[in-house]
Design an enzyme around this catalytic site. Structure first.
Site, PDB file in Angstrom:
ATOM      1  N   GLY A 239      37.640  12.366  29.809  1.00 42.55           N
ATOM      2  CA  GLY A 239      36.679  11.574  28.923  1.00 42.55           C
ATOM      3  C   GLY A 239      36.384  10.266  29.718  1.00 42.55           C
ATOM      4  O   GLY A 239      35.597   9.508  29.190  1.00 42.55           O
ATOM      5  N   GLU A 273      42.834  14.767  33.367  1.00 40.65           N
ATOM      6  CA  GLU A 273      42.008  15.937  32.914  1.00 40.65           C
ATOM      7  C   GLU A 273      40.534  15.546  33.252  1.00 40.65           C
ATOM      8  O   GLU A 273      39.677  15.745  32.259  1.00 40.65           O
ATOM      9  CB  GLU A 273      42.164  16.569  31.755  1.00 40.65           C
ATOM     10  CG  GLU A 273      43.598  17.232  31.494  1.00 40.65           C
ATOM     11  CD  GLU A 273      43.853  17.531  30.159  1.00 40.65           C
ATOM     12  OE1 GLU A 273      43.268  17.189  29.063  1.00 40.65           O
ATOM     13  OE2 GLU A 273      45.028  18.153  29.690  1.00 40.65           O
ATOM     14  N   PRO A 274      39.953  14.888  34.264  1.00 36.48           N
ATOM     15  CA  PRO A 274      38.619  14.613  34.303  1.00 36.48           C
ATOM     16  C   PRO A 274      37.705  15.871  34.389  1.00 36.48           C
ATOM     17  O   PRO A 274      37.960  16.909  35.234  1.00 36.48           O
ATOM     18  CB  PRO A 274      38.507  14.059  35.669  1.00 36.48           C
ATOM     19  CG  PRO A 274      39.630  14.479  36.274  1.00 36.48           C
ATOM     20  CD  PRO A 274      40.667  14.870  35.389  1.00 36.48           C
ATOM     21  N   ARG A 312      22.532  18.757  26.092  1.00 39.47           N
ATOM     22  CA  ARG A 312      22.826  17.527  25.719  1.00 39.47           C
ATOM     23  C   ARG A 312      22.052  16.581  25.133  1.00 39.47           C
ATOM     24  O   ARG A 312      22.420  15.831  24.203  1.00 39.47           O
ATOM     25  CB  ARG A 312      23.344  16.888  26.977  1.00 39.47           C
ATOM     26  CG  ARG A 312      24.687  17.693  27.835  1.00 39.47           C
ATOM     27  CD  ARG A 312      25.268  16.972  28.834  1.00 39.47           C
ATOM     28  NE  ARG A 312      26.238  15.944  28.409  1.00 39.47           N
ATOM     29  CZ  ARG A 312      25.893  14.655  28.565  1.00 39.47           C
ATOM     30  NH1 ARG A 312      24.714  14.202  29.050  1.00 39.47           N
ATOM     31  NH2 ARG A 312      26.616  13.564  28.116  1.00 39.47           N
ATOM     32  N   TYR A 316      23.615  15.261  21.688  1.00 40.05           N
ATOM     33  CA  TYR A 316      24.503  14.054  21.777  1.00 40.05           C
ATOM     34  C   TYR A 316      23.525  13.085  21.775  1.00 40.05           C
ATOM     35  O   TYR A 316      23.863  12.027  21.962  1.00 40.05           O
ATOM     36  CB  TYR A 316      25.323  14.095  22.762  1.00 40.05           C
ATOM     37  CG  TYR A 316      26.346  15.300  23.180  1.00 40.05           C
ATOM     38  CD1 TYR A 316      27.089  15.716  22.221  1.00 40.05           C
ATOM     39  CD2 TYR A 316      26.542  15.920  24.211  1.00 40.05           C
ATOM     40  CE1 TYR A 316      28.016  16.714  22.270  1.00 40.05           C
ATOM     41  CE2 TYR A 316      27.443  16.779  24.431  1.00 40.05           C
ATOM     42  CZ  TYR A 316      28.322  17.182  23.486  1.00 40.05           C
ATOM     43  OH  TYR A 316      29.070  18.177  23.439  1.00 40.05           O
ATOM     44  N   CYS A 355      10.590  26.979  21.075  1.00 43.89           N
ATOM     45  CA  CYS A 355       9.966  26.929  19.579  1.00 43.89           C
ATOM     46  C   CYS A 355      10.886  26.129  18.653  1.00 43.89           C
ATOM     47  O   CYS A 355      11.443  26.713  17.734  1.00 43.89           O
ATOM     48  CB  CYS A 355       9.637  28.064  18.922  1.00 43.89           C
ATOM     49  SG  CYS A 355       8.603  28.987  20.250  1.00 43.89           S
ATOM     50  N   TYR A 384      28.681  19.926  31.381  1.00 44.74           N
ATOM     51  CA  TYR A 384      27.916  20.413  30.039  1.00 44.74           C
ATOM     52  C   TYR A 384      26.437  20.710  30.307  1.00 44.74           C
ATOM     53  O   TYR A 384      25.922  20.543  29.344  1.00 44.74           O
ATOM     54  CB  TYR A 384      28.166  19.416  28.983  1.00 44.74           C
ATOM     55  CG  TYR A 384      29.984  19.130  29.207  1.00 44.74           C
ATOM     56  CD1 TYR A 384      31.034  19.892  28.684  1.00 44.74           C
ATOM     57  CD2 TYR A 384      30.455  17.750  29.520  1.00 44.74           C
ATOM     58  CE1 TYR A 384      32.281  19.571  28.803  1.00 44.74           C
ATOM     59  CE2 TYR A 384      31.487  17.697  29.704  1.00 44.74           C
ATOM     60  CZ  TYR A 384      32.580  18.520  29.237  1.00 44.74           C
ATOM     61  OH  TYR A 384      33.826  18.124  29.102  1.00 44.74           O
TER      62      TYR A 384
HETATM   63  C1  LIG Z   1      36.709  18.446  27.368  1.00 40.68           C
HETATM   64  C2  LIG Z   1      38.015  18.015  27.912  1.00 40.68           C
HETATM   65  C3  LIG Z   1      38.285  17.251  28.950  1.00 40.68           C
HETATM   66  C4  LIG Z   1      37.282  16.830  29.743  1.00 40.68           C
HETATM   67  O1  LIG Z   1      36.522  15.750  29.011  1.00 40.68           O
HETATM   68  P1  LIG Z   1      35.383  15.004  30.208  1.00 40.68           P
HETATM   69  O2  LIG Z   1      34.929  14.106  29.158  1.00 40.68           O
HETATM   70  O3  LIG Z   1      34.400  16.070  30.833  1.00 40.68           O
HETATM   71  O4  LIG Z   1      36.056  14.384  31.039  1.00 40.68           O
HETATM   72  C5  LIG Z   1      39.741  16.929  29.324  1.00 40.68           C
HETATM   73  N1  LIG Z   1      40.608  17.132  28.520  1.00 40.68           N
HETATM   74  C6  LIG Z   1      40.309  18.036  27.208  1.00 40.68           C
HETATM   75  C7  LIG Z   1      41.584  18.607  26.511  1.00 40.68           C
HETATM   76  C8  LIG Z   1      38.978  18.481  26.667  1.00 40.68           C
HETATM   77  O5  LIG Z   1      38.908  18.963  25.498  1.00 40.68           O
END
Ligand SMILES: *Cc1c(COP(=O)(O)O)cnc(C)c1O
Length: 425
Positions: A239, A273-274, A312, A316, A355, A384
């Site tokens: 995130g 987890e980027p 996107r 969003y 459409c 994404y």
């Molecule tokens: C989607 C997700 C991420 C990556 O999120 P980003 O916003 O792309 O960095 C990391 N960990 C988990 C568990 C996720 O669901």
């Protein structure tokens, strides 16, 4: 920082002229820059070097095997959320010990495949899932490690559809419940519950939610250790901000400045987890102008990419900077931002051919005048983008191209009409 820049009024990906790619591969096409991907990865690695850190790139952001392979070669692990992503990671030659598996609805088949692949950690989202993992691990005779996903109840204040770290979500358990889960399942022979996982959702623009989350989780870890549970790792999820607009989000070093001091000397391995912070601005979606249309007082630019290629904006309200591939010098080297105040721009809606009223990329956007046949770059589309693409309106999935210095190669062929019906009887 990325490697999509204008030279003499023409857009280049690294040292490759974007027009050359369009000529050879057609449009719409996703174009990724290898140097940008590695630049982001290395910056995160360096920023967190003080801790024992494993970067597990989140495959769902952009899952092409070629891109996963680049990251695996540079030591990245992977965050997966499905059996399909497990397969992708394996095909890319991932070190399975560096794979973490999240997701609220893992099937028995997916769990068993991940057990057999001997992944690093299962990120557990509920008691029911943990019970099932224990049963399946016993059945398979495989021991594994797990992290309990905990909701620290901090709100990164992003779009409501991408907030996942607050109390009312389907992901993870509350801090109070976490202790009970450890008391009940924390000493199992097959599933070693030895880590905490947090994922706040995507799009936060400050480091504060991360710091707050760590500050709430550390006392939990202390408590659990006090009760004899060995907690070896903290997985802080993903995130982290990506540069959708120039210089509007914290850098990897900024995140590290906030997080590393809190975790020093805590005897905890750190997992990150980027996803989009590595690949978002490493990719553009290249599209061609099909028609210009005056509708009432509005001017529409209709392009050959649609919401099926990049959803996107529609999903969003996401902002993507959009700019012609060939422009007058005075329109190059700009900050990518929503609020451009330069003479000579036109306000247009940039829309796709599908459409649906929601098939748009930008509304009331200022861009230099364009005409039929011009190429437009939709920036920061690496995350994404392709992974969320669909065949809606029977539109073949676009091609993907990887640029490396002076060279480019197609890393996914454009789908054909035949591909569209290949599985139909
Ligand atoms: C989607 C997700 C991420 C990556 O999120 P980003 O916003 O792309 O960095 C990391 N960990 C988990 C568990 C996720 O669901």
């Amino acid at each position: 920082m990325d490697y999509f820049n204008y030279k003499a009024g023409k857009l280049f990906a690294e040292d490759v002229d974007i027009e050359k790619i369009a000529e050879s591969v057609g449009t719409p096409v996703y174009i990724y820059s290898k140097a940008t991907i590695l630049d982001h990865f290395e910056k995160i690695k360096k920023a967190f070097a003080e801790l024992d850190t494993t970067i597990c790139y989140s495959i769902k952001a952009c899952g092409n095997i070629n891109i996963l392979k680049i990251l695996a070669d540079f030591g990245s692990g992977f965050d997966i959320v499905s059996g399909g992503e497990l397969y992708r990671a394996a095909q890319a030659g991932a070190d399975m010990k560096k794979v973490v598996f999240a997701g609220a609805g893992k099937t028995d088949q997916e769990i068993t495949a991940a057990l057999k692949a001997q992944i690093g950690y299962f990120n557990i989202e509920s008691e029911a899932e943990l019970e099932n993992l224990i049963a399946l691990a016993e059945q398979a005779g495989v021991k594994t490690k797990a992290a309990l996903r905990v909701n620290p109840d901090v709100d990164p204040k992003t779009h409501k559809h991408i907030t996942t770290g607050t109390k009312e979500t389907k992901f993870g358990v509350d801090i109070e419940r976490a202790e009970k889960v450890f008391a009940q399942y924390g000493k199992n022979d097959y599933v070693n519950l030895c880590a905490i996982h947090v994922h706040l959702g995507s799009g936060g623009k400050t480091i504060d939610p991360y710091r707050e989350a760590v500050e709430r989780i550390l006392p939990l870890i202390e408590k659990l250790r006090g009760k004899g549970f060995k907690i070896e790792a903290l997985d802080l999820g993903g995130g982290y901000g990506a540069d959708y607009q120039t210089d509007t989000v914290p850098s990897a070093a900024d995140y590290a400045d906030g997080i590393v001091p809190l975790l020093k000397d805590k005897n905890l391995k750190l997992i990150l987890e980027p996803g989009k912070s590595i690949v978002a601005n490493a990719g553009i979606l290249l599209t061609k102008v099909l028609y210009l249309k005056q509708g009432g007082r509005k001017k529409f630019v209709i392009v050959d990419a649609g919401m099926n290629d990049l959803i996107r904006p529609c999903l969003y309200d996401a902002f993507h900077f959009i700019w012609p591939v060939k422009v007058e010098e005075k329109f190059t080297h700009l900050r990518r931002t929503e609020k451009l105040d330069i003479k000579g721009l036109e306000f247009v809606d940039i829309v796709g051919p599908i459409c649906e009223g929601t098939d748009f990329f930008a509304k009331d956007r200022a861009i230099p005048p364009v005409k039929r046949g011009d190429l437009l770059a939709i920036f920061t589309a690496g995350a994404y983008g392709f992974t969320m693409a669909s065949n809606y309106n029977a539109r073949p999935l676009s091609a993907e191209v990887l640029v490396d210095g002076k060279n480019f190669k197609v890393i996914r062929k454009r789908q054909t009409y035949k591909d569209l019906i290949a599985l139909e009887k």
